[in-house]
Write an enzyme that holds these catalytic residues in place. Structure first.
Site, PDB file in Angstrom:
ATOM      1  CE  LYS A   1      -3.767  -2.502   2.214  1.00 17.69           C
ATOM      2  NZ  LYS A   1      -4.460  -2.907   3.458  1.00 17.69           N
TER       3      LYS A   1
ATOM      4  CD  GLN B   1      -3.278  -4.634   6.507  1.00 17.42           C
ATOM      5  OE1 GLN B   1      -3.225  -3.625   5.824  1.00 17.42           O
ATOM      6  NE2 GLN B   1      -3.910  -5.719   6.107  1.00 17.42           N
TER       7      GLN B   1
ATOM      8  CG  ASP C   1      -9.235  -0.294   5.229  1.00 15.79           C
ATOM      9  OD1 ASP C   1      -8.992  -0.539   4.021  1.00 15.79           O
ATOM     10  OD2 ASP C   1      -8.493  -0.620   6.164  1.00 15.79           O
TER      11      ASP C   1
END
Ligand code: NAD
Length: 291
Positions: free
Chosen positions: A52, A96, A119
């Site tokens: 990412k 994450q 997200d």
């Protein structure tokens, strides 16, 4: 049979994003900024976050990687999220997953400012998605929608079967495919670990999305001739002949299924790359929301 190549589709999306960033810089504005929080040293999570961050720099985004040890306490993590929420130079925040057991994942997700929730896991984002409002779409289902669009896969009126109902993949995927949008308008069946007659249901699918996390679970006898198959699965399977000691396997038994399909995503090189494209698009959206 068409290979839905995530490399080609994601490269095209990234190229477009790069041009948009160049325009922003030409206007003497700061570039979009993603902050990623990584806890512990899980091999797969490390790889995802590194990818990412690398993709951000490739298209001219700023990124900050914040690392905590496995034993970080929840309040330290929540305080960090609060400070990122307040930082006017940060557009998108991601934590994450998965998190260590002692940390309440839901509390962490809910601590993120919904305006920075790139997200798309915050209940506000999910609620808006269900109601068809503009929001941050979870990156993996978003990436799959971008792939359907890139390869112009007809979805209207089709029967889509989604295997898996997780908050990050299966559930939002089923909502998007059933929504009244371009590349939506499917009749959707959601299957999960308690589904009876899974094979019979899969055989009815014009579009089959496998997101269950069981390597090579979907076999040729579960797939209708001419179906479109989207393989979301990513599992590291031990293989001593591989350089890293493992191979990445999808949820679909590719070699036997592919010849029956009209289109199929490979693993690796399919949905995983599109997920990053979805995240980058969400980060740019978060940036524009603040301008
Ligand atoms: P999860 O474990 O949270 O959910 C799995 C779902 O599959 C559950 O809803 C469960 O009910 C269902 N399921 C399990 N066994 C089943 C069975 N035998 N029959 C029918 N349904 C069954 O997993 P997840 O987070 O949704 O991830 C699924 C897979 O996708 C994993 O391999 C994960 O690594 C991968 N993934 C890939 C990406 C990507 O970018 N490509 C992103 C996220 C997750």
């Amino acid at each position: 049979m068409l290979i839905l190549d995530g490399k080609i589709a994601s490269a095209a999306i990234k190229e477009q994003l790069k041009l948009e960033v160049e325009k922003i810089i030409e206007e003497n504005k700061r570039s979009p900024h993603l902050a990623a929080i990584l806890i512990g040293s899980n091999g797969a999570s490390e790889t995802y976050v590194a990818s990412k961050v690398k993709n951000c720099s490739e298209i001219g985004f700023q990124s900050t990687l914040i690392r905590f040890d496995d034993d970080v306490d929840q309040s330290t993590l929540l305080n960090k999220i609060t400070s990122l929420n307040e930082d006017i130079n940060v557009d998108g925040i991601l934590v994450q997953l998965p998190l260590p057991k002692h940390i309440n994942e839901q509390k962490v997700i809910e601590a993120i400012d919904p305006g920075k929730d790139v997200d798309g896991f915050h209940p506000v984002s999910v609620g808006k998605l269900v109601q068809g409002m503009q929001t941050f779409i979870p990156a993996t289902p978003f990436g799959i929608m971008l792939m359907l669009e890139f390869f112009n896969i007809e979805t209207k009126g089709k029967h889509a079967v989604v295997i898996g109902r997780s908050n990050i993949v299966g559930r939002p995927m089923s909502i998007l495919l059933s929504s009244n949008i371009k590349y939506g308008n499917c009749t959707v069946t959601v299957c999960h670990s308690h589904t009876h007659n899974l094979k019979e249901i899969c055989l009815q699918a014009d579009i089959l999305v496998a997101a269950l996390g069981k390597p090579e679970f979907v076999k040729a006898d579960m797939v209708k001739d001419g179906a479109v198959v989207i393989d979301v699965g990513i599992t590291r399977v031990e293989d001593i002949t591989a350089k890293k000691g493992f191979r990445i396997k999808g949820d679909v038994s590719f070699n036997e299924v592919a010849p029956k399909t009209s289109a199929i995503t490979p693993v690796p090189g399919g949905v995983g790359l599109m997920t990053i494209a979805g995240l980058l698009k969400n980060t740019l959206q978060a940036y524009h929301l603040k301008q």
